[in-house]
Design a protein around this motif. Sequence first.
Motif, PDB file in Angstrom:
ATOM      1  N   LYS A   4       4.765  11.841  -4.764  1.00  0.00           N
ATOM      2  CA  LYS A   4       5.747  12.410  -5.676  1.00  0.00           C
ATOM      3  C   LYS A   4       5.090  13.174  -6.821  1.00  0.00           C
ATOM      4  O   LYS A   4       5.606  14.197  -7.278  1.00  0.00           O
ATOM      5  N   LEU A   5       3.965  12.665  -7.293  1.00  0.00           N
ATOM      6  CA  LEU A   5       3.268  13.293  -8.410  1.00  0.00           C
ATOM      7  C   LEU A   5       2.341  14.430  -7.968  1.00  0.00           C
ATOM      8  O   LEU A   5       1.800  15.139  -8.822  1.00  0.00           O
ATOM      9  N   GLY A   6       2.161  14.580  -6.657  1.00  0.00           N
ATOM     10  CA  GLY A   6       1.269  15.622  -6.161  1.00  0.00           C
ATOM     11  C   GLY A   6      -0.184  15.364  -6.494  1.00  0.00           C
ATOM     12  O   GLY A   6      -0.968  16.308  -6.683  1.00  0.00           O
ATOM     13  N   LEU A   7      -0.563  14.096  -6.542  1.00  0.00           N
ATOM     14  CA  LEU A   7      -1.937  13.736  -6.891  1.00  0.00           C
ATOM     15  C   LEU A   7      -2.807  13.705  -5.635  1.00  0.00           C
ATOM     16  O   LEU A   7      -2.508  12.978  -4.688  1.00  0.00           O
ATOM     17  N   PRO A   8      -3.887  14.453  -5.600  1.00  0.00           N
ATOM     18  CA  PRO A   8      -4.760  14.422  -4.422  1.00  0.00           C
ATOM     19  C   PRO A   8      -5.565  13.124  -4.367  1.00  0.00           C
ATOM     20  O   PRO A   8      -5.986  12.601  -5.403  1.00  0.00           O
ATOM     21  N   PHE A   9      -5.769  12.622  -3.172  1.00  0.00           N
ATOM     22  CA  PHE A   9      -6.591  11.426  -3.010  1.00  0.00           C
ATOM     23  C   PHE A   9      -7.097  11.357  -1.576  1.00  0.00           C
ATOM     24  O   PHE A   9      -6.511  11.950  -0.664  1.00  0.00           O
ATOM     25  N   THR A  10      -8.182  10.647  -1.415  1.00  0.00           N
ATOM     26  CA  THR A  10      -8.724  10.374  -0.087  1.00  0.00           C
ATOM     27  C   THR A  10      -8.247   8.996   0.340  1.00  0.00           C
ATOM     28  O   THR A  10      -8.423   8.013  -0.392  1.00  0.00           O
TER      29      THR A  10
ATOM     30  N   CYS B 165       0.823  -1.212   0.000  1.00  0.00           N
ATOM     31  CA  CYS B 165       0.000   0.000   0.000  1.00  0.00           C
ATOM     32  C   CYS B 165       0.855   1.259   0.000  1.00  0.00           C
ATOM     33  O   CYS B 165       0.429   2.310  -0.499  1.00  0.00           O
ATOM     34  N   TYR B 166       2.045   1.152   0.542  1.00  0.00           N
ATOM     35  CA  TYR B 166       2.985   2.282   0.540  1.00  0.00           C
ATOM     36  C   TYR B 166       3.392   2.669  -0.873  1.00  0.00           C
ATOM     37  O   TYR B 166       3.532   3.850  -1.203  1.00  0.00           O
ATOM     38  N   LYS B 167       3.585   1.671  -1.738  1.00  0.00           N
ATOM     39  CA  LYS B 167       4.058   1.945  -3.101  1.00  0.00           C
ATOM     40  C   LYS B 167       3.215   3.011  -3.812  1.00  0.00           C
ATOM     41  O   LYS B 167       3.763   4.029  -4.261  1.00  0.00           O
ATOM     42  N   PRO B 168       1.897   2.808  -3.980  1.00  0.00           N
ATOM     43  CA  PRO B 168       1.114   3.823  -4.675  1.00  0.00           C
ATOM     44  C   PRO B 168       1.049   5.152  -3.924  1.00  0.00           C
ATOM     45  O   PRO B 168       1.033   6.220  -4.554  1.00  0.00           O
ATOM     46  N   ARG B 169       1.012   5.101  -2.588  1.00  0.00           N
ATOM     47  CA  ARG B 169       0.980   6.361  -1.840  1.00  0.00           C
ATOM     48  C   ARG B 169       2.259   7.165  -2.069  1.00  0.00           C
ATOM     49  O   ARG B 169       2.220   8.394  -2.193  1.00  0.00           O
ATOM     50  N   LEU B 170       3.398   6.469  -2.124  1.00  0.00           N
ATOM     51  CA  LEU B 170       4.661   7.143  -2.381  1.00  0.00           C
ATOM     52  C   LEU B 170       4.651   7.797  -3.760  1.00  0.00           C
ATOM     53  O   LEU B 170       5.052   8.963  -3.912  1.00  0.00           O
ATOM     54  N   LEU B 171       4.166   7.082  -4.762  1.00  0.00           N
ATOM     55  CA  LEU B 171       4.138   7.654  -6.105  1.00  0.00           C
ATOM     56  C   LEU B 171       3.146   8.809  -6.190  1.00  0.00           C
ATOM     57  O   LEU B 171       3.441   9.840  -6.809  1.00  0.00           O
ATOM     58  N   MET B 172       2.000   8.684  -5.565  1.00  0.00           N
ATOM     59  CA  MET B 172       1.028   9.783  -5.598  1.00  0.00           C
ATOM     60  C   MET B 172       1.572  11.020  -4.884  1.00  0.00           C
ATOM     61  O   MET B 172       1.324  12.151  -5.312  1.00  0.00           O
TER      62      MET B 172
ATOM     63  N   GLU C 202      15.769   7.430  -1.280  1.00  0.00           N
ATOM     64  CA  GLU C 202      15.293   8.366  -0.255  1.00  0.00           C
ATOM     65  C   GLU C 202      15.679   9.804  -0.578  1.00  0.00           C
ATOM     66  O   GLU C 202      15.025  10.746  -0.097  1.00  0.00           O
ATOM     67  N   ALA C 203      16.710   9.983  -1.404  1.00  0.00           N
ATOM     68  CA  ALA C 203      17.139  11.328  -1.790  1.00  0.00           C
ATOM     69  C   ALA C 203      16.364  11.868  -2.994  1.00  0.00           C
ATOM     70  O   ALA C 203      16.462  13.064  -3.308  1.00  0.00           O
ATOM     71  N   ASP C 204      15.599  11.019  -3.658  1.00  0.00           N
ATOM     72  CA  ASP C 204      14.835  11.470  -4.817  1.00  0.00           C
ATOM     73  C   ASP C 204      13.766  12.472  -4.372  1.00  0.00           C
ATOM     74  O   ASP C 204      13.108  12.269  -3.343  1.00  0.00           O
ATOM     75  N   PRO C 205      13.576  13.557  -5.131  1.00  0.00           N
ATOM     76  CA  PRO C 205      12.620  14.601  -4.723  1.00  0.00           C
ATOM     77  C   PRO C 205      11.219  14.056  -4.445  1.00  0.00           C
ATOM     78  O   PRO C 205      10.715  13.215  -5.181  1.00  0.00           O
ATOM     79  N   GLY C 206      10.644  14.548  -3.356  1.00  0.00           N
ATOM     80  CA  GLY C 206       9.278  14.182  -3.010  1.00  0.00           C
ATOM     81  C   GLY C 206       9.132  12.909  -2.212  1.00  0.00           C
ATOM     82  O   GLY C 206       8.007  12.451  -1.968  1.00  0.00           O
ATOM     83  N   HIS C 207      10.248  12.340  -1.770  1.00  0.00           N
ATOM     84  CA  HIS C 207      10.163  11.086  -1.016  1.00  0.00           C
ATOM     85  C   HIS C 207       9.417  11.304   0.304  1.00  0.00           C
ATOM     86  O   HIS C 207       9.613  12.314   0.983  1.00  0.00           O
ATOM     87  N   VAL C 208       8.565  10.342   0.654  1.00  0.00           N
ATOM     88  CA  VAL C 208       7.860  10.369   1.943  1.00  0.00           C
ATOM     89  C   VAL C 208       7.999   9.003   2.608  1.00  0.00           C
ATOM     90  O   VAL C 208       8.165   7.988   1.924  1.00  0.00           O
ATOM     91  N   PRO C 209       7.954   8.936   3.942  1.00  0.00           N
ATOM     92  CA  PRO C 209       8.082   7.658   4.640  1.00  0.00           C
ATOM     93  C   PRO C 209       6.798   6.841   4.565  1.00  0.00           C
ATOM     94  O   PRO C 209       5.736   7.334   4.150  1.00  0.00           O
ATOM     95  N   ILE C 210       6.889   5.584   4.978  1.00  0.00           N
ATOM     96  CA  ILE C 210       5.763   4.661   4.848  1.00  0.00           C
ATOM     97  C   ILE C 210       4.528   5.126   5.622  1.00  0.00           C
ATOM     98  O   ILE C 210       3.402   4.839   5.219  1.00  0.00           O
ATOM     99  N   GLU C 211       4.728   5.875   6.685  1.00  0.00           N
ATOM    100  CA  GLU C 211       3.565   6.306   7.489  1.00  0.00           C
ATOM    101  C   GLU C 211       2.888   7.549   6.922  1.00  0.00           C
ATOM    102  O   GLU C 211       1.890   8.041   7.493  1.00  0.00           O
ATOM    103  N   TRP C 212       3.386   8.086   5.818  1.00  0.00           N
ATOM    104  CA  TRP C 212       2.818   9.315   5.259  1.00  0.00           C
ATOM    105  C   TRP C 212       1.386   9.106   4.762  1.00  0.00           C
ATOM    106  O   TRP C 212       1.069   8.091   4.151  1.00  0.00           O
ATOM    107  N   LEU C 213       0.557  10.091   5.064  1.00  0.00           N
ATOM    108  CA  LEU C 213      -0.803  10.151   4.534  1.00  0.00           C
ATOM    109  C   LEU C 213      -1.071  11.580   4.056  1.00  0.00           C
ATOM    110  O   LEU C 213      -0.481  12.523   4.569  1.00  0.00           O
ATOM    111  N   PRO C 214      -1.965  11.751   3.089  1.00  0.00           N
ATOM    112  CA  PRO C 214      -2.249  13.111   2.591  1.00  0.00           C
ATOM    113  C   PRO C 214      -2.968  13.962   3.629  1.00  0.00           C
ATOM    114  O   PRO C 214      -3.617  13.443   4.509  1.00  0.00           O
TER     115      PRO C 214
END
Length: 203
Positions: free
Chosen positions: A22-28, A13-20, A191-203
């Motif tokens: 990075k892309l700045g995609l809003p989601f619930t 579940c972290y994978k898509p959240r990390l990509l979203m 982890e140095a790539d722009p927009g990286h967030v940790p696994i616990e990140w939520l929007p």
Amino acid sequence: MTIFYGMIDSGNCYKPRLLMAKLGLPFTNVEVSSHNGATRKPDFVAKNPNAMVPLLELDDGRRIAESNAILLYLAEGTRFLPADRYERALAYQWLFFEQYSHEPYIAVRKALLTFPERAKDATPERLATTLERGNKALGVMEQRLRQSPFFAGNSYSVADIALYAYTHTAEFGGFDLKVYPAVGAWLKRVEADPGHVPIEWLP
């Protein structure tokens, strides 16, 4: 608004959240945990008959399951999916590797050792098998990363996101990442790539 059904402690579940992120995609974000049986409730099974997360529900109501399929959908037309035909095939190759040769051992061993509901399955034989095959997967990754900074070539892609998700917590499953220096260096590049967030990140 796009809806993402997932578990905060799941690498898949972290994978898509990390990509979203990075892309700045809003989601619930909607938490649906297998720990408490929520993924098996009729209302969720009606959305995904496979009774698993992650699940992405688009604005028009269409849905996509399976973490790496969601990654490919989100990455279309972005820097995270190589434009070069060969490098794109490499990205797919490593996505398949992650689900077939990596996640079933590295992620599963961590789950066996850290989730109380999985303790009954943590037999000596299962732990030995997951350790052996998980180390084999890390060895394959080590060999690749001695040749290339990222899995699909010189640029960060969905393949790196997929493999990062469970590799960066592999030590919780008893894997010694110090013996894989190229993997360790790659983790730092991810982890140095722009927009990286940790696994616990939520929007």
